[in-house]
Write a protein that holds these residues in place. Structure first.
Motif, mmCIF file in Angstrom:
data_model
loop_
_atom_site.group_PDB
_atom_site.id
_atom_site.type_symbol
_atom_site.label_atom_id
_atom_site.label_comp_id
_atom_site.label_asym_id
_atom_site.label_seq_id
_atom_site.Cartn_x
_atom_site.Cartn_y
_atom_site.Cartn_z
ATOM 1 N N ILE A 163 27.072 36.988 22.764
ATOM 2 C CA ILE A 163 28.156 35.991 22.800
ATOM 3 C C ILE A 163 29.481 36.675 23.116
ATOM 4 O O ILE A 163 30.264 36.188 23.940
ATOM 5 C CB ILE A 163 28.227 35.226 21.466
ATOM 6 N N ILE A 164 29.732 37.797 22.487
ATOM 7 C CA ILE A 164 30.976 38.543 22.735
ATOM 8 C C ILE A 164 31.051 38.968 24.200
ATOM 9 O O ILE A 164 32.104 38.837 24.844
ATOM 10 C CB ILE A 164 31.078 39.756 21.791
ATOM 11 N N ILE A 207 34.077 35.517 30.500
ATOM 12 C CA ILE A 207 34.886 34.311 30.707
ATOM 13 C C ILE A 207 36.367 34.670 30.716
ATOM 14 O O ILE A 207 37.133 34.180 31.556
ATOM 15 C CB ILE A 207 34.565 33.252 29.627
ATOM 16 N N LYS A 208 36.778 35.537 29.795
ATOM 17 C CA LYS A 208 38.183 35.958 29.738
ATOM 18 C C LYS A 208 38.586 36.634 31.044
ATOM 19 O O LYS A 208 39.661 36.359 31.598
ATOM 20 C CB LYS A 208 38.399 36.907 28.559
ATOM 21 N N LYS A 209 37.726 37.513 31.537
ATOM 22 C CA LYS A 209 38.023 38.216 32.789
ATOM 23 C C LYS A 209 38.152 37.210 33.931
ATOM 24 O O LYS A 209 39.090 37.290 34.744
ATOM 25 C CB LYS A 209 36.924 39.229 33.098
ATOM 26 N N PHE A 210 37.235 36.251 33.985
ATOM 27 C CA PHE A 210 37.305 35.217 35.027
ATOM 28 C C PHE A 210 38.607 34.431 34.929
ATOM 29 O O PHE A 210 39.272 34.164 35.934
ATOM 30 C CB PHE A 210 36.099 34.276 34.909
ATOM 31 N N MET A 211 38.962 34.046 33.717
ATOM 32 C CA MET A 211 40.191 33.263 33.514
ATOM 33 C C MET A 211 41.430 34.069 33.919
ATOM 34 O O MET A 211 42.368 33.515 34.516
ATOM 35 C CB MET A 211 40.306 32.806 32.054
ATOM 36 N N GLN A 212 41.432 35.367 33.605
ATOM 37 C CA GLN A 212 42.567 36.208 33.995
ATOM 38 C C GLN A 212 42.664 36.311 35.517
ATOM 39 O O GLN A 212 43.755 36.236 36.090
ATOM 40 C CB GLN A 212 42.434 37.604 33.375
#
Length: 120
Positions: free
Chosen positions: A91-92, A98-103
């Motif tokens: 999950i982490i 997802i965080k990398k994609f959003m950034q």
């Protein structure tokens, strides 16, 4: 078991047995019963316990001697904990992706805004 600050990289079987107030044969027994407790060995074949090994042994001793688990029950409890830890790590890892994609998406939006502002 007395609380000892772990300061060395490796501990001998006698040092670990002393930490847990048990004899060496009992420590060897725990190694047989719990294959996950597998200290390294030096060239002469002597066991060398790391802090991680000692922490794992602490878990085993707590389950069996303090919480009253059977050996099989303790094995299942440790396996369940390991499985949950792996699930949590998955999950982490997914959240990090997802965080990398959003950034990256945010950077692309910001670049697009700059290009739009420069062309107007």
């Amino acid at each position: 078991m007395e609380s000892v600050a772990l300061t060395k990289r490796y501990y001998s079987i006698s040092e670990v047995a002393q930490m847990f107030d048990m004899n060496i044969s009992k420590l060897r027994f725990w190694e047989e019963q719990f294959p996950s407790l597998n200290p390294k060995r030096d060239r002469s074949g002597d066991r060398k316990y790391t802090q991680e090994d000692i922490n794992h042994l602490r878990e085993i001793v707590d389950l069996v001697e303090n919480q009253g688990y059977t050996i099989e029950g303790a094995k299942r409890a440790l396996e369940s904990k390991k499985k949950k830890k792996q699930e949590n790590q998955a999950i982490i890892d997914r959240l990090a992706d997802i965080k990398k994609f959003m950034q990256e998406l945010r950077e692309a939006i910001d670049e697009n805004k700059e290009e739009t502002n420069q062309s107007t």
